[in-house]
Scaffold this active site. Sequence first.
Site, PDB file in Angstrom:
ATOM      1  N   ASN A 148       0.846  -1.182   0.000  1.00 37.52           N
ATOM      2  CA  ASN A 148       0.000   0.000   0.000  1.00 37.52           C
ATOM      3  C   ASN A 148       0.892   1.246   0.000  1.00 37.52           C
ATOM      4  OD1 ASN A 148       0.794   0.522   2.725  1.00 37.52           O
ATOM      5  ND2 ASN A 148      -0.904  -0.700   3.509  1.00 37.52           N
ATOM      6  N   ARG A 149       0.268   2.399  -0.014  1.00 36.98           N
ATOM      7  CA  ARG A 149       1.011   3.654  -0.138  1.00 36.98           C
ATOM      8  C   ARG A 149       2.019   3.828   1.006  1.00 36.98           C
ATOM      9  NH1 ARG A 149      -3.150   7.940  -1.317  1.00 36.98           N
ATOM     10  NH2 ARG A 149      -3.738   7.449   0.824  1.00 36.98           N
ATOM     11  N   LYS A 150       1.580   3.560   2.227  1.00 36.80           N
ATOM     12  CA  LYS A 150       2.457   3.714   3.380  1.00 36.80           C
ATOM     13  C   LYS A 150       3.635   2.743   3.311  1.00 36.80           C
ATOM     14  CE  LYS A 150       2.475   3.420   8.453  1.00 36.80           C
ATOM     15  NZ  LYS A 150       1.656   3.103   9.661  1.00 36.80           N
ATOM     16  N   GLU A 151       3.364   1.504   2.905  1.00 32.43           N
ATOM     17  CA  GLU A 151       4.422   0.498   2.820  1.00 32.43           C
ATOM     18  C   GLU A 151       5.455   0.867   1.758  1.00 32.43           C
ATOM     19  OE1 GLU A 151       1.863  -3.406   4.323  1.00 32.43           O
ATOM     20  OE2 GLU A 151       1.837  -2.816   2.208  1.00 32.43           O
ATOM     21  N   ASP A 219      -5.880  -8.305   0.887  1.00 31.32           N
ATOM     22  CA  ASP A 219      -6.007  -9.737   0.575  1.00 31.32           C
ATOM     23  C   ASP A 219      -6.864  -9.941  -0.668  1.00 31.32           C
ATOM     24  OD1 ASP A 219      -4.534 -10.515   2.856  1.00 31.32           O
ATOM     25  OD2 ASP A 219      -6.316 -10.359   4.106  1.00 31.32           O
TER      26      ASP A 219
END
Length: 230
Positions: A148-151, A219
């Site tokens: 995701n964006r944060k990751e 998921d």
Amino acid sequence: GGNALANLAGLGVKAQLIALIGDDDAGKILAARLQALGADAKNLIVDAQRPTTVKTRYLAGLQQMLRSDFEKTGPVSDDQAKDILRRVEKLIAGVGAVLLSDYGKGVLRPDIISGVMALTHKNKIPVLVDPKGTDYSRYKGADLITPNRKEIEQATRGMAADSDDGIVSAAQNLIKAHDIKAVLATRANEGLSLVRAAHPPLHVRGRDVEVYDVSGAGDAVIATASCVLA
């Protein structure tokens, strides 16, 4: 991992899950639910020293307020690691794709990941990774990752991923640094971005819908991508 399998079952795809559970009631419930989805519970490895992870969500109406986790993290033993790789090797000839659902709980040790990568490459089967943490070197050679964006920002040491151009730059950084074929970035209400080394990026815009609980959205994304590539 079980939620990804449930999504695959909902898409009409037969899948198998290799995972650790405890010798407890929660583990028995999971095994029964896996079988109800058409998977074989015999690939659940029972560890009497490790409780089955249980996540308890507290809701106010439909809004999730708090979650408490009952679990034991830490790397699996060397014998368990060998057992996991033996099971992967036994199953791999009959599958169309392999999905690594990494939640940082200790099952996907770096040597297990590299072992799975070697088996998928040998059998010419795509391997997809739902990543965790900041060190993506352990996913070297993956066909697709779904951060995701944060990751993405964490894995690139702070590269901004709050725009189309930012997502593309950060994803290309991961692709070049770790020999990853494609990054499918999940961007919450902004949709998805598919970035590959030698192709123009593809941005799929999200639609405004009222969602109370987004648990498991990642998921669903990687299960669908696995289905398509398989």
